[in-house]
Structure formats: structure tokens, C-alpha cells
Design a protein around this motif. Structure first.
Motif, short mmCIF file in Angstrom:
data_model
loop_
_atom_site.label_atom_id
_atom_site.label_comp_id
_atom_site.label_asym_id
_atom_site.label_seq_id
_atom_site.Cartn_x
_atom_site.Cartn_y
_atom_site.Cartn_z
N ASP A 197 39.43 -39.13 -26.26
CA ASP A 197 40.12 -39.99 -25.29
C ASP A 197 39.64 -39.73 -23.87
O ASP A 197 39.73 -38.60 -23.40
N PHE A 198 39.18 -40.76 -23.20
CA PHE A 198 38.85 -40.64 -21.78
C PHE A 198 39.63 -41.71 -21.04
O PHE A 198 39.92 -42.77 -21.60
N PRO A 199 39.97 -41.44 -19.76
CA PRO A 199 40.84 -42.38 -19.03
C PRO A 199 40.18 -43.72 -18.74
O PRO A 199 38.98 -43.78 -18.46
N ILE A 200 41.00 -44.77 -18.82
CA ILE A 200 40.53 -46.12 -18.51
C ILE A 200 41.06 -46.49 -17.12
O ILE A 200 42.23 -46.25 -16.84
N ASN A 235 27.70 -33.20 -31.33
CA ASN A 235 28.64 -34.32 -31.24
C ASN A 235 28.21 -35.39 -30.25
O ASN A 235 29.04 -36.19 -29.81
N ILE A 236 26.91 -35.40 -29.92
CA ILE A 236 26.45 -36.28 -28.83
C ILE A 236 26.79 -37.76 -29.08
O ILE A 236 27.19 -38.47 -28.16
N ALA A 237 26.69 -38.20 -30.34
CA ALA A 237 26.93 -39.62 -30.62
C ALA A 237 28.41 -39.98 -30.36
O ALA A 237 28.70 -41.00 -29.72
N ASP A 238 29.33 -39.13 -30.82
CA ASP A 238 30.76 -39.41 -30.61
C ASP A 238 31.15 -39.29 -29.13
O ASP A 238 31.97 -40.07 -28.64
N ILE A 239 30.56 -38.31 -28.44
CA ILE A 239 30.87 -38.17 -27.00
C ILE A 239 30.41 -39.44 -26.27
O ILE A 239 31.15 -40.02 -25.47
N CYS A 240 29.18 -39.88 -26.57
CA CYS A 240 28.65 -41.08 -25.88
C CYS A 240 29.47 -42.32 -26.24
O CYS A 240 29.78 -43.13 -25.36
N ALA A 241 29.83 -42.47 -27.51
CA ALA A 241 30.63 -43.65 -27.91
C ALA A 241 31.98 -43.65 -27.19
O ALA A 241 32.46 -44.70 -26.75
N SER A 242 32.58 -42.47 -27.04
CA SER A 242 33.90 -42.38 -26.40
C SER A 242 33.80 -42.65 -24.91
O SER A 242 34.62 -43.39 -24.34
N PHE A 243 32.80 -42.06 -24.24
CA PHE A 243 32.63 -42.25 -22.80
C PHE A 243 32.28 -43.71 -22.49
O PHE A 243 32.88 -44.34 -21.62
N GLN A 244 31.32 -44.25 -23.23
CA GLN A 244 30.92 -45.66 -23.04
C GLN A 244 32.10 -46.60 -23.28
O GLN A 244 32.30 -47.57 -22.54
N GLY A 245 32.88 -46.31 -24.31
CA GLY A 245 34.05 -47.13 -24.63
C GLY A 245 35.02 -47.19 -23.45
O GLY A 245 35.58 -48.25 -23.14
N ALA A 246 35.22 -46.05 -22.78
CA ALA A 246 36.15 -46.02 -21.65
C ALA A 246 35.61 -46.85 -20.48
O ALA A 246 36.36 -47.56 -19.81
N ILE A 247 34.29 -46.80 -20.24
CA ILE A 247 33.70 -47.61 -19.15
C ILE A 247 33.83 -49.10 -19.49
O ILE A 247 34.26 -49.90 -18.65
N VAL A 248 33.50 -49.45 -20.72
CA VAL A 248 33.56 -50.87 -21.13
C VAL A 248 34.99 -51.39 -21.00
O VAL A 248 35.22 -52.47 -20.44
N ASP A 249 35.96 -50.63 -21.50
CA ASP A 249 37.36 -51.07 -21.40
C ASP A 249 37.77 -51.25 -19.95
O ASP A 249 38.44 -52.23 -19.60
N SER A 250 37.37 -50.31 -19.09
CA SER A 250 37.73 -50.39 -17.67
C SER A 250 37.15 -51.66 -17.06
O SER A 250 37.84 -52.36 -16.29
N LEU A 251 35.91 -51.98 -17.40
CA LEU A 251 35.26 -53.18 -16.83
C LEU A 251 35.96 -54.45 -17.31
O LEU A 251 36.19 -55.38 -16.54
N LEU A 252 36.33 -54.46 -18.60
CA LEU A 252 36.86 -55.70 -19.17
C LEU A 252 38.32 -55.95 -18.85
O LEU A 252 38.74 -57.11 -18.80
N VAL A 253 39.09 -54.89 -18.61
CA VAL A 253 40.51 -55.08 -18.24
C VAL A 253 40.61 -55.99 -17.02
O VAL A 253 41.38 -56.96 -17.00
N GLN A 254 39.79 -55.68 -16.00
CA GLN A 254 39.88 -56.45 -14.74
C GLN A 254 39.31 -57.87 -14.91
O GLN A 254 39.83 -58.82 -14.33
N LEU A 255 38.26 -57.97 -15.70
CA LEU A 255 37.65 -59.29 -15.92
C LEU A 255 38.66 -60.22 -16.60
O LEU A 255 38.82 -61.38 -16.23
N LYS A 256 39.34 -59.66 -17.58
CA LYS A 256 40.32 -60.46 -18.32
C LYS A 256 41.46 -60.89 -17.40
O LYS A 256 41.90 -62.05 -17.42
N LYS A 257 41.91 -59.94 -16.57
CA LYS A 257 42.98 -60.24 -15.63
C LYS A 257 42.54 -61.36 -14.68
O LYS A 257 43.28 -62.33 -14.45
N ALA A 258 41.33 -61.25 -14.15
CA ALA A 258 40.83 -62.25 -13.19
C ALA A 258 40.70 -63.62 -13.86
O ALA A 258 41.03 -64.65 -13.26
#
Ligand code: KG4
Ligand code: ZN
Length: 336
Positions: A197-200, A235-258
Motif C-alpha cells: 500500500d502506498f498513499p494516493i 520483490n522488485i516487480a511487486d514494489i514497482c507494480a505497487s508504486f506505479q499503481g499509486a501514481i496512476v490512481d493519483s493521476l486518474l482521480v483528478q482527471l475523473k473529477k475534472a
């Protein structure tokens, strides 16, 4: 002023020296010389970048003229990146543009690099209808823009600290990946699961923040590596998937709102991070769910390039917004 000018465009805001030629609103030639010298330093070294631009600019210009099969006397106007970017890098492009403008006696067009990233969508079909929302995500910027016309853009929100690409690159450094780390994190993420879990980032006003995410990765890695020194490697693949997922979610939350708030359903994406496969996949899903029309420029027009400067220059020329020799490069040029 001509209806169909031949425009020479120069891009030198960061570490890519690029020249393009445009006629009839179409790209005739496009040359990019990317600097690989920065890799060993783990980031762009401004002094090195400007010296490399100085070495590259004349050969890149000559190559573009050859590719287009035209002479310098055929050029009607010169568009160049006036900012934002690295001061030394911008100065090389601007000095070259001004010198050519004087010697050929043709007008200059000063182009905002961030607006040009958005106007890259007009280089090729399919082109978005106005108004559209554009998420511009690069190594230096993260902005959500409402585009009403080629020369009327409103910044709805932007990052308060790191850019999305910068967050990828800094995370890569912590994980021991080479610069620029975005593509490598993307590659590892494809093989992993979103296990940690990483913060969004969910700020008001369509704004973004990525500094908390970066710090949380730092503490997470410190703790895990203390318990198991091979944790990153195993665990590099899971760390990258988790970190990337948090960035993608953060980007899309605002796009959806707009998109919900404005009712705009034409959605575009620009900048180097738009190459990210996790972001593309998530956006495609969101578009289907919300009946959006989605636009991605070809990859070579997503990263820094002079073709987008030529396109922006064309629109400015059409609306009579020419520049002159007194305009200085502005490293902090902002749309707000
Ligand atoms: O737009 P760009 O080429 O240059 C500027 O910063 O203006 O963007 C470069 C950024 C770098 O931070 C790089 O790590 C990131 O784009 N990037 C990616 C991917 N490809 C490039 N980030 C995530 N996933 C990718 N596939
Ligand atoms: Zn850029």
C-alpha cells in the motif's frame, strides 16, 4: 503573412536537441538528438546539457533541412521553446533562433513548451475536438489543462511538488535502477502485483502531490531491507507494480473529477509519462466506463520534440502572435 508558412522549429528545453520543419500544417522533417551522457550521473546535469546543445544544434538543423529537401531561404518563420526549462539549454535554442531570424530576415515565434506538449495532438489524426481535457505528465511537469482552442488553455490543477516523472525517477534511484527510471519501473511492474500500500494523492482543486508517496517508499524500503537485505532484489516487480499503481490512481482521480465537473468527454494525454503502460491501461478502462474519447499522440511526439513546437508555432503564426529579438528565455514560464 502567408496562409501556408514553412516553419522551422527548435526545441532545447532539457536534454534533447530537436529541430523540425512544417509546411501546410504537416511535418516535413523531424530530428531529435538525445543526450545519453547524463545517465551515469542519475539525472540531467544542466551545464553538461547546454554544452551538448551547442555541439548538436547546427548538425541537427542541417539534418532537418536535408530530410525536408529544402533550403534555409524557403523558411518563413522560426518557432523556438522560450520556456519553461533549463536556463542554459533554453539560451542555446533561443540564441540560435534569433541568429537565424536576423540572417534570414524572418519572424520569430516564442513557444511555451507545456502548451506545445498539448498541441502535439494536432500533428496527426485523430485530433481531439475542442474543448478537451489534457493530462500533461513529464519529468518536469504534471498538469491538468482544459483546452478550449489552440491558443486558449486553462490550468485546472498541477503538482504542488514533484512531477509524476520525477517521482518515477527518484523511486528508481532508491531501487537502484538507472536514470530515467520510469520505463524500467514500467517494465518490472508488468511482471508484478500490487501487493504493498502506498498513499494516493487526493487534493482539492485538481492539484497533485507526490512527495508523500516518495517518502513513504523510502521508509518502506528502509524497514524491509533492515529485515531482509535482499528484499528489493527479490520483490522488485511487486514494489514497482505497487508504486506505479499509486501514481496512476493519483493521476486518474483528478482527471475523473475534472471530467465529471466540466462535462468534457474528450480526454488527451501528453508528456513522457504517457508512455507508461499501467497509465494507458487504466485510462482505457476508465474511458470505456465513462464513454470518453481518448487521445494519445504517437510516442515520439509524447516526449520532448520539435514537431510539437512547430505545431504550436503554426497556431501562433495563424493568430498573428509573433515574437521579437527582445524576448528572453524564461526557465519558469507558467501558464497561470
Ligand atoms: O516529457 P519527457 O520526455 O521530458 C520532460 O521531462 O519534459 O518526460 C521524461 C519523463 C522521465 O521522468 C521518465 O522517467 C518518464 O518521462 N517516463 C516514464 C515512462 N517513459 C518515460 N515514466 C513511466 N513510465 C514510462 N514508460
Ligand atoms: Zn517536455
Amino acid at each position: 503573412m502567408k496562409d501556408n508558412p514553412t516553419i522551422l522549429a527548435i526545441e532545447s528545453s532539457c536534454d534533447d536537441t530537436s529541430v523540425a520543419l512544417l509546411r501546410d500544417a504537416k511535418i516535413l522533417a523531424h530530428v531529435v538528438s538525445s543526450q545519453s551522457d547524463h545517465k551515469k550521473y542519475g539525472g540531467v546535469i544542466p551545464e553538461l546539457a547546454s554544452r551538448k546543445h551547442l555541439e548538436n544544434i547546427v548538425p541537427v538543423y542541417n539534418q532537418a533541412l536535408d530530410q525536408a529537401g529544402i533550403e534555409s531561404s524557403d523558411i518563413d518563420a522560426i518557432a523556438y521553446t522560450v520556456g519553461p526549462g533549463l536556463r542554459g539549454s533554453l539560451l542555446v535554442g533561443s540564441a540560435f533562433a534569433k541568429g537565424l531570424s536576423l540572417s534570414l530576415d524572418i519572424p520569430l515565434i516564442a513557444v511555451d513548451h507545456m502548451k506545445a506538449h498539448i498541441l502535439a495532438h494536432f500533428i496527426e489524426e485523430p485530433k481531439p475536438d475542442f474543448p478537451f481535457l489534457c493530462l500533461t505528465v513529464s519529468g518536469g511537469h504534471t498538469q491538468l489543462i482544459q483546452v478550449n482552442s489552440p491558443i486558449d488553455m486553462i490550468v485546472l490543477g498541477q503538482t504542488k511538488d514533484d512531477a509524476a516523472g520525477e517521482a518515477f525517477d527518484k523511486a528508481g534511484k532508491m531501487l537502484g535502477l538507472a536514470y530515467p527510471a520510469g520505463p524500467l519501473i514500467d517494465k518490472h511492474a508488468k511482471l508484478g502485483n500490487r501487493k504493498y500500500d502506498f498513499p494516493i494523492s487526493e487534493l482539492d482543486d485538481y492539484a497533485y502531490t507526490f512527495s508523500g508517496l516518495k517518502t513513504s517508499l523510502l521508509y518502506f524500503l528502509r524497514e524491509r531491507v533492515r529485515q531482509d537485505k535482499d528484499f528489493v532484489q527479490n520483490n522488485i516487480a511487486d514494489i514497482c507494480a505497487s508504486f506505479q499503481g499509486a501514481i496512476v490512481d493519483s493521476l486518474l482521480v483528478q482527471l475523473k473529477k475534472a471530467a465529471n465537473d466540466t462535462g468534457i468527454t474528450s480526454i488527451a494525454i501528453a508528456g513522457g509519462v504517457s508512455a507508461n503502460s499501467g497509465l494507458r491501461e487504466a485510462l482505457e478502462k476508465l474511458s470505456i466506463a465513462n464513454s470518453w474519447d481518448l487521445y494519445f499522440p504517437r510516442l515520439e511526439y509524447c516526449t520532448d520534440n520539435a514537431a510539437m513546437i512547430a505545431m504550436a508555432g503554426y497556431f501562433l503564426y495563424q493568430s498573428d502572435q509573433l515574437s521579437d529579438l527582445s524576448v528572453e528565455p524564461d526557465p519558469k514560464l507558467s501558464m497561470i
